[in-house]
Structures are given as structure tokens and as C-alpha cells.
Design a protein around this motif. Structure first.
Motif, PDB file in Angstrom:
ATOM      1  N   VAL A  19       4.476  -1.838   3.059  1.00 24.41           N
ATOM      2  CA  VAL A  19       3.315  -2.358   2.506  1.00 24.41           C
ATOM      3  C   VAL A  19       2.738  -1.809   1.443  1.00 24.41           C
ATOM      4  O   VAL A  19       3.010  -0.600   1.059  1.00 24.41           O
ATOM      5  CB  VAL A  19       2.192  -2.751   3.643  1.00 24.41           C
ATOM      6  CG1 VAL A  19       2.590  -3.107   5.022  1.00 24.41           C
ATOM      7  CG2 VAL A  19       1.505  -0.923   3.919  1.00 24.41           C
ATOM      8  N   VAL A  20       1.893  -2.580   0.613  1.00 27.31           N
ATOM      9  CA  VAL A  20       1.169  -2.217  -0.336  1.00 27.31           C
ATOM     10  C   VAL A  20      -0.497  -2.324  -0.266  1.00 27.31           C
ATOM     11  O   VAL A  20      -0.877  -2.958   0.696  1.00 27.31           O
ATOM     12  CB  VAL A  20       1.333  -2.906  -1.671  1.00 27.31           C
ATOM     13  CG1 VAL A  20       2.703  -2.682  -2.205  1.00 27.31           C
ATOM     14  CG2 VAL A  20       1.052  -4.377  -1.546  1.00 27.31           C
ATOM     15  N   ALA A  21      -1.254  -1.244  -0.786  1.00 27.59           N
ATOM     16  CA  ALA A  21      -2.382  -1.160  -0.394  1.00 27.59           C
ATOM     17  C   ALA A  21      -3.397  -0.759  -1.808  1.00 27.59           C
ATOM     18  O   ALA A  21      -2.956  -0.152  -2.597  1.00 27.59           O
ATOM     19  CB  ALA A  21      -2.924  -0.071   0.571  1.00 27.59           C
ATOM     20  N   TRP A  22      -4.431  -1.344  -1.755  1.00 27.06           N
ATOM     21  CA  TRP A  22      -5.626  -0.950  -2.783  1.00 27.06           C
ATOM     22  C   TRP A  22      -6.376  -0.079  -2.485  1.00 27.06           C
ATOM     23  O   TRP A  22      -7.176  -0.162  -1.449  1.00 27.06           O
ATOM     24  CB  TRP A  22      -6.292  -2.357  -3.278  1.00 27.06           C
ATOM     25  CG  TRP A  22      -7.203  -2.162  -4.366  1.00 27.06           C
ATOM     26  CD1 TRP A  22      -7.157  -1.689  -5.437  1.00 27.06           C
ATOM     27  CD2 TRP A  22      -8.396  -2.949  -4.568  1.00 27.06           C
ATOM     28  NE1 TRP A  22      -7.938  -1.955  -6.298  1.00 27.06           N
ATOM     29  CE2 TRP A  22      -9.056  -2.842  -5.644  1.00 27.06           C
ATOM     30  CE3 TRP A  22      -9.208  -3.778  -3.654  1.00 27.06           C
ATOM     31  CZ2 TRP A  22     -10.276  -3.249  -6.140  1.00 27.06           C
ATOM     32  CZ3 TRP A  22     -10.285  -4.356  -4.104  1.00 27.06           C
ATOM     33  CH2 TRP A  22     -10.900  -4.012  -5.123  1.00 27.06           C
ATOM     34  N   ILE A  23      -6.567   1.116  -3.150  1.00 24.34           N
ATOM     35  CA  ILE A  23      -7.863   2.104  -2.967  1.00 24.34           C
ATOM     36  C   ILE A  23      -8.543   1.830  -3.918  1.00 24.34           C
ATOM     37  O   ILE A  23      -8.448   1.838  -5.139  1.00 24.34           O
ATOM     38  CB  ILE A  23      -7.098   3.413  -2.981  1.00 24.34           C
ATOM     39  CG1 ILE A  23      -6.207   3.772  -1.890  1.00 24.34           C
ATOM     40  CG2 ILE A  23      -8.384   4.516  -2.914  1.00 24.34           C
ATOM     41  CD1 ILE A  23      -5.511   5.011  -1.666  1.00 24.34           C
ATOM     42  N   GLN A  24      -9.799   1.062  -3.485  1.00 23.85           N
ATOM     43  CA  GLN A  24     -11.096   1.186  -4.259  1.00 23.85           C
ATOM     44  C   GLN A  24     -12.171   1.981  -3.740  1.00 23.85           C
ATOM     45  O   GLN A  24     -12.529   1.926  -2.670  1.00 23.85           O
ATOM     46  CB  GLN A  24     -11.432  -0.401  -4.168  1.00 23.85           C
ATOM     47  CG  GLN A  24     -12.999  -0.679  -4.541  1.00 23.85           C
ATOM     48  CD  GLN A  24     -13.136  -0.336  -5.979  1.00 23.85           C
ATOM     49  OE1 GLN A  24     -12.195  -0.367  -6.880  1.00 23.85           O
ATOM     50  NE2 GLN A  24     -14.209  -0.156  -6.318  1.00 23.85           N
ATOM     51  N   VAL A  25     -12.802   2.883  -4.636  1.00 21.91           N
ATOM     52  CA  VAL A  25     -13.570   3.863  -4.230  1.00 21.91           C
ATOM     53  C   VAL A  25     -15.011   3.571  -5.072  1.00 21.91           C
ATOM     54  O   VAL A  25     -15.022   3.331  -6.339  1.00 21.91           O
ATOM     55  CB  VAL A  25     -13.411   5.240  -4.630  1.00 21.91           C
ATOM     56  CG1 VAL A  25     -14.410   6.181  -4.153  1.00 21.91           C
ATOM     57  CG2 VAL A  25     -12.009   5.754  -3.622  1.00 21.91           C
ATOM     58  N   ARG A  36      -2.630   1.263 -11.181  1.00 25.43           N
ATOM     59  CA  ARG A  36      -2.037   2.827 -11.308  1.00 25.43           C
ATOM     60  C   ARG A  36      -1.746   3.108  -9.774  1.00 25.43           C
ATOM     61  O   ARG A  36      -2.375   2.969  -8.722  1.00 25.43           O
ATOM     62  CB  ARG A  36      -2.851   3.671 -11.717  1.00 25.43           C
ATOM     63  CG  ARG A  36      -3.368   3.447 -13.125  1.00 25.43           C
ATOM     64  CD  ARG A  36      -2.339   4.108 -14.244  1.00 25.43           C
ATOM     65  NE  ARG A  36      -2.739   3.712 -15.714  1.00 25.43           N
ATOM     66  CZ  ARG A  36      -2.966   2.708 -16.136  1.00 25.43           C
ATOM     67  NH1 ARG A  36      -2.429   1.480 -15.821  1.00 25.43           N
ATOM     68  NH2 ARG A  36      -3.393   2.667 -17.237  1.00 25.43           N
ATOM     69  N   GLU A  37      -0.454   3.599  -9.655  1.00 21.85           N
ATOM     70  CA  GLU A  37      -0.031   3.962  -8.308  1.00 21.85           C
ATOM     71  C   GLU A  37      -0.694   5.495  -7.965  1.00 21.85           C
ATOM     72  O   GLU A  37      -0.446   6.313  -9.038  1.00 21.85           O
ATOM     73  CB  GLU A  37       1.561   4.317  -8.203  1.00 21.85           C
ATOM     74  CG  GLU A  37       1.846   4.827  -6.850  1.00 21.85           C
ATOM     75  CD  GLU A  37       3.368   4.731  -6.554  1.00 21.85           C
ATOM     76  OE1 GLU A  37       3.628   5.401  -5.299  1.00 21.85           O
ATOM     77  OE2 GLU A  37       4.111   4.041  -7.281  1.00 21.85           O
ATOM     78  N   LEU A  38      -1.348   5.566  -6.797  1.00 21.34           N
ATOM     79  CA  LEU A  38      -1.918   6.587  -6.346  1.00 21.34           C
ATOM     80  C   LEU A  38      -1.197   7.766  -5.526  1.00 21.34           C
ATOM     81  O   LEU A  38      -1.199   8.928  -5.659  1.00 21.34           O
ATOM     82  CB  LEU A  38      -3.227   6.569  -5.787  1.00 21.34           C
ATOM     83  CG  LEU A  38      -4.416   7.517  -5.830  1.00 21.34           C
ATOM     84  CD1 LEU A  38      -4.826   7.997  -7.096  1.00 21.34           C
ATOM     85  CD2 LEU A  38      -5.631   7.176  -4.918  1.00 21.34           C
ATOM     86  N   HIS A  61       6.188   3.163  12.366  1.00 25.82           N
ATOM     87  CA  HIS A  61       5.325   3.852  11.333  1.00 25.82           C
ATOM     88  C   HIS A  61       5.166   2.894  10.164  1.00 25.82           C
ATOM     89  O   HIS A  61       6.006   1.990  10.017  1.00 25.82           O
ATOM     90  CB  HIS A  61       6.350   4.934  10.549  1.00 25.82           C
ATOM     91  CG  HIS A  61       6.203   6.356  11.539  1.00 25.82           C
ATOM     92  ND1 HIS A  61       7.147   6.490  12.417  1.00 25.82           N
ATOM     93  CD2 HIS A  61       5.329   7.188  11.656  1.00 25.82           C
ATOM     94  CE1 HIS A  61       6.829   7.576  13.147  1.00 25.82           C
ATOM     95  NE2 HIS A  61       5.894   7.996  12.709  1.00 25.82           N
ATOM     96  N   VAL A  62       4.123   3.118   9.418  1.00 28.89           N
ATOM     97  CA  VAL A  62       3.829   2.362   8.205  1.00 28.89           C
ATOM     98  C   VAL A  62       4.236   3.198   6.888  1.00 28.89           C
ATOM     99  O   VAL A  62       3.723   4.195   6.803  1.00 28.89           O
ATOM    100  CB  VAL A  62       2.340   1.919   8.161  1.00 28.89           C
ATOM    101  CG1 VAL A  62       2.055   1.252   6.918  1.00 28.89           C
ATOM    102  CG2 VAL A  62       2.113   1.098   9.257  1.00 28.89           C
ATOM    103  N   ARG A  63       4.933   2.716   5.810  1.00 30.06           N
ATOM    104  CA  ARG A  63       4.956   3.269   4.521  1.00 30.06           C
ATOM    105  C   ARG A  63       3.949   2.483   3.505  1.00 30.06           C
ATOM    106  O   ARG A  63       4.503   1.362   3.365  1.00 30.06           O
ATOM    107  CB  ARG A  63       6.556   3.269   4.365  1.00 30.06           C
ATOM    108  CG  ARG A  63       6.414   3.923   2.757  1.00 30.06           C
ATOM    109  CD  ARG A  63       7.831   3.380   2.297  1.00 30.06           C
ATOM    110  NE  ARG A  63       7.881   3.829   1.237  1.00 30.06           N
ATOM    111  CZ  ARG A  63       7.683   3.373  -0.270  1.00 30.06           C
ATOM    112  NH1 ARG A  63       6.788   2.500  -0.118  1.00 30.06           N
ATOM    113  NH2 ARG A  63       7.829   3.991  -1.485  1.00 30.06           N
ATOM    114  N   MET A  64       3.015   3.190   2.957  1.00 30.54           N
ATOM    115  CA  MET A  64       2.121   2.370   2.365  1.00 30.54           C
ATOM    116  C   MET A  64       1.961   2.932   0.957  1.00 30.54           C
ATOM    117  O   MET A  64       1.619   3.991   0.976  1.00 30.54           O
ATOM    118  CB  MET A  64       0.651   2.658   3.085  1.00 30.54           C
ATOM    119  CG  MET A  64      -0.410   1.627   2.465  1.00 30.54           C
ATOM    120  SD  MET A  64      -1.739   1.397   3.618  1.00 30.54           S
ATOM    121  CE  MET A  64      -2.622   2.937   3.416  1.00 30.54           C
ATOM    122  N   ALA A  65       2.467   2.090   0.022  1.00 29.41           N
ATOM    123  CA  ALA A  65       2.306   2.502  -1.179  1.00 29.41           C
ATOM    124  C   ALA A  65       0.982   2.226  -1.795  1.00 29.41           C
ATOM    125  O   ALA A  65       0.372   1.086  -1.719  1.00 29.41           O
ATOM    126  CB  ALA A  65       3.105   1.644  -2.306  1.00 29.41           C
TER     127      ALA A  65
END
Length: 132
Positions: free
Chosen positions: A6-12, A63-65, A80-84
Motif C-alpha cells: 500500500v501507499v500512505a500519506w504522512i501529514q504532520v 516526496r517519499e519518506l 504483513h503490510v508493506r507501506m510506502a
């Protein structure tokens, strides 16, 4: 068993990471999800964030974190989950839409509210100096 990819958005904001609760789920996840056939990371993530939070991500700031791997929660066919994980600025007024019932910002003290992959993403954000 194959990883759920999966892909995920990191918003802080203010040192806390955005997380969402999907309908019927007990723990919080990151906005994002699975790619549809032929989708690249940007297309999948921008679509998922639009569907879940009614926001438009800014491709110029995409941007990829990093990538995290963790035990899958509520995913019986995947161990398992592989999360980009990606960051990006956004436009619009955030609203829980689609299958998302709520969104909230969490810090280290709310770690127990997060699914394992979201906990790993919180650690990733922390290593990048994004958390307060």
C-alpha cells in the motif's frame, strides 16, 4: 503469504501525525491504500486522499519518506503490510468522506490507537524530525 502493498500519506501538523478510522475498524490507519491496476504511487495516493479526505495533494511537493513493514491488522489474507510513505502539501478543507468515519492528529502518547503499520509510520516520521 504475500505482503499487502500500500501507499500512505504522512501529514504532520503541530508535531502530530494525521490518522483516519475507516468504517468498522477499531484502530487508526494512515490515509492511503492499495494501488489500482496501472497506478503509480502518486496516482494511487492522490486518488485515495481525495476519496478519504476530500483533499487535493500537490504533486510538486510529493516526496517519499520511506517504506515500513509491519504485521497486518484486520487483513486475514496478509501477514504483513508493506507501506510506502509519502509527504505532500495539500489544498482544500479536510473532511471525512468515503469509507472514513473520522480523522484526527495523533502524537507519541496516542501510539496505542494506531494499527501496527501506522505505528511504524509514526516512528518513521519521528526519525525524520517531524513530530514534536
Amino acid at each position: 503469504m504475500e505482503d499487502l502493498d500500500v501507499v500512505a500519506w504522512i501529514q504532520v501538523s503541530d508535531g502530530r501525525m494525521l490518522a483516519v478510522r475507516s468504517r468498522g475498524r477499531d484502530l487508526l490507519y494512515l490515509p492511503g491504500g492499495k494501488r489500482e491496476p496501472g497506478e503509480d504511487d502518486w496516482s494511487a495516493l492522490s486518488r485515495e486522499v481525495r476519496e478519504e479526505l476530500d483533499l487535493e495533494l500537490d504533486e510538486a511537493t510529493f516526496r517519499e519518506l520511506g517504506v515500513v513493514r509491519a504485521p497486518a491488522h484486520d487483513q486475514p489474507r496478509h501477514a504483513h503490510v508493506r507501506m510506502a510513505c509519502f509527504t505532500a502539501a495539500y489544498r482544500g478543507a479536510m473532511a471525512a468522506t468515503g469509507e472514513v468515519d473520522e480523522y484526527r492528529y495523533v502524537g507519541r502518547r496516542e501510539r496505542h490507537l494506531l494499527a501496527p503499520a501506522a505505528q511504524a509510520a509514526l516512528d518513521l516520521a519521528d526519525r525524520h524530525g517531524l513530530l514534536a
